[in-house]
Design an enzyme around this catalytic site. Structure first.
Site, PDB file in Angstrom:
ATOM      1  N   ARG A  46       9.781  -3.540   9.047  1.00 40.50           N
ATOM      2  CA  ARG A  46       8.967  -3.930  10.204  1.00 40.50           C
ATOM      3  C   ARG A  46       9.841  -4.590  11.264  1.00 40.50           C
ATOM      4  O   ARG A  46      10.752  -5.347  10.949  1.00 40.50           O
ATOM      5  CB  ARG A  46       7.879  -4.923   9.784  1.00 40.50           C
ATOM      6  N   TYR A 100       8.203   3.750  10.234  1.00 42.19           N
ATOM      7  CA  TYR A 100       8.321   3.005   8.985  1.00 42.19           C
ATOM      8  C   TYR A 100       7.129   2.111   8.672  1.00 42.19           C
ATOM      9  O   TYR A 100       6.717   1.298   9.501  1.00 42.19           O
ATOM     10  CB  TYR A 100       9.597   2.143   8.991  1.00 42.19           C
ATOM     11  N   SER A 103       6.250 -11.454   2.647  1.00 47.41           N
ATOM     12  CA  SER A 103       6.743 -10.115   2.347  1.00 47.41           C
ATOM     13  C   SER A 103       7.915 -10.171   1.367  1.00 47.41           C
ATOM     14  O   SER A 103       8.821 -10.999   1.525  1.00 47.41           O
ATOM     15  CB  SER A 103       7.180  -9.431   3.642  1.00 47.41           C
ATOM     16  N   CYS A 142       8.044 -11.193  -1.684  1.00 46.11           N
ATOM     17  CA  CYS A 142       8.128 -12.438  -2.447  1.00 46.11           C
ATOM     18  C   CYS A 142       7.269 -12.404  -3.706  1.00 46.11           C
ATOM     19  O   CYS A 142       6.941 -13.454  -4.265  1.00 46.11           O
ATOM     20  CB  CYS A 142       7.765 -13.632  -1.578  1.00 46.11           C
ATOM     21  N   ASP A 161      -1.607  -6.469  -1.680  1.00 44.84           N
ATOM     22  CA  ASP A 161      -1.022  -6.852  -0.386  1.00 44.84           C
ATOM     23  C   ASP A 161      -2.020  -7.502   0.575  1.00 44.84           C
ATOM     24  O   ASP A 161      -1.640  -8.390   1.328  1.00 44.84           O
ATOM     25  CB  ASP A 161      -0.399  -5.620   0.281  1.00 44.84           C
ATOM     26  N   ARG A 212      11.026   1.603  -0.746  1.00 46.46           N
ATOM     27  CA  ARG A 212       9.664   1.400  -1.266  1.00 46.46           C
ATOM     28  C   ARG A 212       9.112   2.639  -1.947  1.00 46.46           C
ATOM     29  O   ARG A 212       9.589   3.758  -1.738  1.00 46.46           O
ATOM     30  CB  ARG A 212       8.734   1.000  -0.129  1.00 46.46           C
TER      31      ARG A 212
END
Ligand code: GTP
Ligand code: SPV
Ligand code: MN
Length: 630
Positions: free
Chosen positions: A111, A239, A290, A292, A319, A416
């Site tokens: 991001r 992305y 993010s 973590c 999330d 990812r």
């Protein structure tokens, strides 16, 4: 960097290496929807949608329009098309059925928070922590970029629903995109397809999401949110959170704004179920920044003795959580608006997160991982020993020797997997329930090598909100920019609050007034290190030991002592049976050092100063009380 890669003019990064041995042959080029006859508009599309799609098509001038229906046949055909176009590499279909690899442009791997804007007429709506652009100026700038940007390309019309179908909070969005990768990913991450037209009916109420990868140039990359118009315009990135507009843009930024107006909350939280040996089930929401540990915590497998005793952990979401207060009971309930996972792979393996490994065994997309000669995938931390050779995430030859010499990683640190939630072996039976699940505890946590204890409980709701608001964490690869520096990340929402943080904090304080009984609030830190720089707490499945204390506390069952920072377990209150952690270790990571905490309070000033005159008074009082306790 290879200039041919850097200056690649087209949207998608094309793979250059040959199809790996063992992978299936290239499919028949005569089939596939995107190239041969774009899919027609379904009859169920209403006039509001038609009008808007026509306007956007006139602006972007795509060669073709493709209306996604969300069927499995369609997904397969799009994958085939993606393989032909070099957007996807088919992986070894015996080992990984239905799985594909995608490499994003190397300048587009996380991001971009500095290019993310809240666009409103007045800066006060965006507040001190957001980038702001004036609405008209944003329209002007973005229209210029979108003008003609899809010439020669297909515009995919991707209708989707965030939230279980039939849930009063569920939201319809329609994303227009020129990225096949994004269209397919939206199909895995949301309830995508005709179901959205049925949910929308004749209504005008849908989030208008316009997206183009443009020329993937960071100089021309803007992720713009128009909360007052329920619209998102994203240009120049393909992305994750920049491009899958249902996720961070809609389900967090736009939704947090709507939640503030309508009396509910959109949060960067996992949702997990925990069933105790006596059959009692509770649900826990946890906000970690993010990269973590949300995905890992949400899929936690309890240690053997807990499983033997009858403990069971299930995932509702990993999330995002939308939470509201039920009128009848005064209790907090929550849903996961998503239908899939976009999870971090480095560090994920059969020991740390076997359930995530299971999720990515079939029908998954891997983004920016390494490719093995047999068409399997690899990333740092997947296996103890690295493979002898691989093609790295940029399509270059990689060996352990090259890694030693150059420090080059095989997989990008923010690589990812994308997989449907239904792949998860421990998916909670209520994950799709339109009534949501009751929430009995809220956990905040950051990545902190020092200072912050393993676990403690807030004295009450207001104190808990203060703990969330002052949450600090070392930055990770999930966003571009410096890594490993502590920054304040209020409620793990700093990059995702779609309006003024002052009003966001006030909203948190006020929500308490709707509740008869509120969730208990906790703070955790799995990441504290010793003087040698090693994690003291084993983490992952062993976090069950801390979770048990949290659950017991929220049911009024466990002991805690009062400390400066909140209620804390004594070392003997955390079960250490079967792990290589001593009482002394636990004492060490539970220590609150007054001097270190003074620096901690000073470093919170960064946030307090930003908010300056806007700080809710509860925040000021809580800070004063903490200082007084010190
Ligand atoms: P986003 O998807 O970016 O919002 O991240 P997330 O919060 O879901 O993070 P995730 O669970 O994917 O974890 C990110 C990284 O932290 C991975 O490399 C994990 O291996 C690591 N991690 C997760 N849980 C633990 C833990 O309990 N201890 C330690 N030491 N590392 C952990
Ligand atoms: C995060 O960064 O918090 C994520 C990944 O969950 S992304 O969807 O790329 O934002
Ligand atoms: Mn996230």
């Amino acid at each position: 960097m290879d200039p041919a890669v850097r200056d690649r003019p087209l949207a998608e990064t094309r793979t250059t290496q040959p199809t790996p041995a063992g992978a299936a042959a290239v499919p028949d080029p005569q089939s596939g929807p995107a190239r041969h006859g774009a899919a027609p508009r379904p009859a169920a599309v209403n006039d509001f949608v038609k009008l808007w799609v026509d306007e956007c098509a006139a602006l972007c001038q795509p060669d073709k329009l493709y209306w996604c229906d969300g069927s499995l046949d369609e997904r397969q055909a799009l994958f085939e098309q993606g393989v032909r176009d070099g957007i996807f590499t088919r992986l070894n279909q015996e080992k990984l059925p239905g799985c594909f690899l995608h490499r994003s442009n190397p300048n587009d791997v996380a991001r971009s928070e500095h290019l993310t804007f809240i666009c409103t007429p007045d800066q006060d709506l965006a507040g001190a922590t957001n980038n702001w652009m004036e609405t008209k100026q944003a329209h002007h700038k973005l229209r210029g970029l979108f003008h003609g940007c899809m010439k020669g390309r297909t515009m995919y019309v991707v209708p989707f629903v965030m939230g279980p179908i039939g849930c009063p909070l569920a939201k319809v969005g329609v994303q227009l995109t020129d990225s096949l990768y994004v269209a397919v990913s939206m199909g895995l991450m949301t309830r995508m397809g005709d179901v959205a037209w049925r949910q929308l009916g004749a209504d005008d109420e849908f989030t208008r999401c316009l997206h183009s990868v443009g020329d993937v140039n960071p100089e021309r990359r803007y992720i713009c949110h128009f909360p007052l118009d329920n619209a998102i315009w994203s240009f120049g990135s393909g992305y994750g959170g920049n491009a899958l507009l249902g996720k961070k843009c809609l389900a967090l930024r736009i939704a947090s704004f709507l939640g503030k107006q309508q009396g509910w909350m959109a949060e960067h939280m996992l949702l997990m179920g925990a069933q105790q040996p006596n059959g009692q089930k509770s649900y826990i929401a946890a906000a970690f920044p993010s990269a973590c540990g949300k995905t890992n915590f949400a899929m936690l497998i309890p240690p053997q003795q807990y499983r033997d005793a009858g403990w069971k952990i299930t995932t509702v979401g990993d999330d995002i959580a939308w939470m509201w207060v039920d009128d009848k009971t005064g209790k907090v309930r929550a849903i996961n608006p998503e239908a899939g996972y976009f999870g971090v792979v480095p560090g994920t393996n059969d020991e740390t997160n076997p359930n995530a490994m299971e999720c990515m065994k079939r029908d998954a997309i891997f983004t920016n991982v390494a490719l093995l000669p047999d068409g399997d995938v690899w990333w740092e931390g997947k296996t103890k020993d690295p493979p002898p050779e691989a093609i790295d995430w940029q399509g270059q030859k990689w060996t352990p020797a090259i890694a030693r010499e150059t420090g080059r990683k095989a997989a990008h640190p923010n690589s990812r997997f994308t997989a449907p939630a239904t792949n998860n072996p421990v998916l909670d039976p209520a994950w799709d329930d339109p009534d949501g699940v009751p929430v009995s505890a809220i956990v905040f946590g950051g990545r902190r090598s020092r200072t912050i204890p393993l676990v403690f409980q807030a004295f009450n709701w207001v104190h808990g909100v203060y703990l969330g608001a002052t949450l600090g964490s070392e930055t990770t690869a999930a966003a571009t920019g410096a890594q490993g520096v502590v920054r304040r990340d209020p409620m793990a929402m700093l990059p995702f609050i779609g309006y003024n943080i002052r009003d966001y904090l006030v909203h948190w304080f006020r929500m308490r007034k709707r509740m008869t009984d509120c969730p208990r609030i906790f703070h955790v830190n799995w990441f504290r290190k010793d003087d040698q720089g090693r994690f003291v707490w084993p983490g992952f499945g062993e976090n069950m030991r801390v979770l048990k204390w949290i659950i017991d506390r929220s049911q009024g069952k466990a002991y805690a002592r009062e400390t400066l920072v909140g209620w804390m377990p004594r070392p003997e209150d955390i079960d250490l049976n079967g792990i290589n952690v001593s009482r002394h270790d636990v004492e060490a990571i539970q220590t609150v050092n007054a001097e270190e905490f003074k620096s901690e309070i000073l470093s919170q000033e960064e946030l307090f100063l930003k908010l300056a005159g806007d700080l809710p008074k509860e925040m000021v009082f809580q800070r004063e009380l903490l200082i007084a306790r010190l």
